[in-house]
Write a protein that holds these residues in place. Sequence first.
Motif, mmCIF file in Angstrom:
data_model
loop_
_atom_site.group_PDB
_atom_site.id
_atom_site.type_symbol
_atom_site.label_atom_id
_atom_site.label_comp_id
_atom_site.label_asym_id
_atom_site.label_seq_id
_atom_site.Cartn_x
_atom_site.Cartn_y
_atom_site.Cartn_z
ATOM 1 N N LEU A 22 43.841 11.837 33.859
ATOM 2 C CA LEU A 22 44.123 10.826 34.879
ATOM 3 C C LEU A 22 43.175 9.637 34.807
ATOM 4 O O LEU A 22 43.451 8.584 35.374
ATOM 5 C CB LEU A 22 44.048 11.456 36.268
ATOM 6 N N VAL A 107 44.014 6.038 38.897
ATOM 7 C CA VAL A 107 44.592 7.351 39.191
ATOM 8 C C VAL A 107 45.850 7.205 40.040
ATOM 9 O O VAL A 107 46.843 7.910 39.839
ATOM 10 C CB VAL A 107 43.549 8.246 39.902
ATOM 11 N N SER A 110 49.002 6.740 38.169
ATOM 12 C CA SER A 110 49.666 7.933 37.635
ATOM 13 C C SER A 110 50.717 8.460 38.602
ATOM 14 O O SER A 110 51.736 9.019 38.180
ATOM 15 C CB SER A 110 48.626 9.023 37.352
#
Length: 309
Positions: A22, A107, A110
Motif C-alpha cells: 500500500l 494509501v 488504493s
Amino acid sequence: MIVAMAVAFGAADLDGRPADPLRFNTGFAEGRPSVLVFLALFLTALSCAALDTARLARRTAPEDPGLRHAARYFGVSMVICFGYVVCNAPAVVLASLGSHALDGMGVLGSLFGAVATVLTGYGVTGAAVGAWLRERRDVRTLRPLWRLAVKDVDAGLALDPGGTGLCLTNVRFTLHRRVVEIPDGMRVLRAWPSAGAAEAVGRHVEAAVPPLPAAERQAVVTAAVLRDAGLRLRAARAHAARTRQERPVPPAAPVVRPPGDDTAASDERARLLLLAAHLDHPLVASALRELLAGDTGPRGTSGDRTVVS
C-alpha cells in the motif's frame, strides 16, 4: 509505454527497504530515479486510459438496456479509478523530495482502486449475469405452458422429454428449445378444443372490468382454448384406452389457427411468456367452468367442433 515501464522497473534498486504494497509508491520514490520514471509513466498511462474510457462509456448508448446499464457502471468505475492518480501523484512528488506527510493519501488511493475494480467487474459482467438471470426466470415461467402443450401432448416434440433442464448451465439453450417446442405442441392441440371455446372465453374477456389490453385479451383466449384442448385430449386418450383404439381420434372439424399464431419469431418469446402467465387467470378458470358445464357429449368424439379465432 509498457516497454519503458518494464525497463524502468527492472533498472530500479528495490533492495534494503521493507515491501509494503500500500505504500510502495511513496516508500520507494525517494532517491530512486528509476522508480520515479516508472511511477510517472504508470500514473500518466492510467490517467489517460481511465479518463478516455470514461468518456467513451459516457458516449456509448447501446439499444439493449442491460448493455446501457453495464456501460454506465463501467464509465463510473473509470472515474473512480482516476481517484487513485489524484491521491498518489502529490504523495509521490512529496515523497521524492523527502517528505512523507501525504503517504496516507497514497494509501487512500488504493481504496479508490479497489472500488473501481469491483465496479469494473460489475460493468463487464453485469449485462451477461442479468441476461442469464432473466433467461433462467423465463425458463421457470414457461414450464407450466411447456407441460401443457408439449409434455402432456407428445413427448416426442421435446429434445429432452424429461423436461428437467439445467438450472445453472445451458440456460439459454433450454429457453430456446422451449420457445421452439411450445408452438409445435400448440399446433397439435389445435384439433382438440370444444366447439365455441374461443367464443365462450371471448365473452368473459369482453365483460371484464376494467377492460384488458389487447395482448392480455389474446393471451387469456389462447390460454383457455389450450387448457380446454388439453383436458379433452386427455379424456379422448382415456376413452381410446377403454375402447382399445390405437390412438384418440380428434373431432372432425376444420382447424383454424389460434390467436397469435402468426407472431414473428423475434416476438415469440414475449408472447409465450405472457401466455404462460395467464394460464391460471380467473377469466380462464371461469370460461373453462362454462365449457365443462355445457359439455353434454363424450369428449374426443366426432360431435365436437374446433372453433379457434
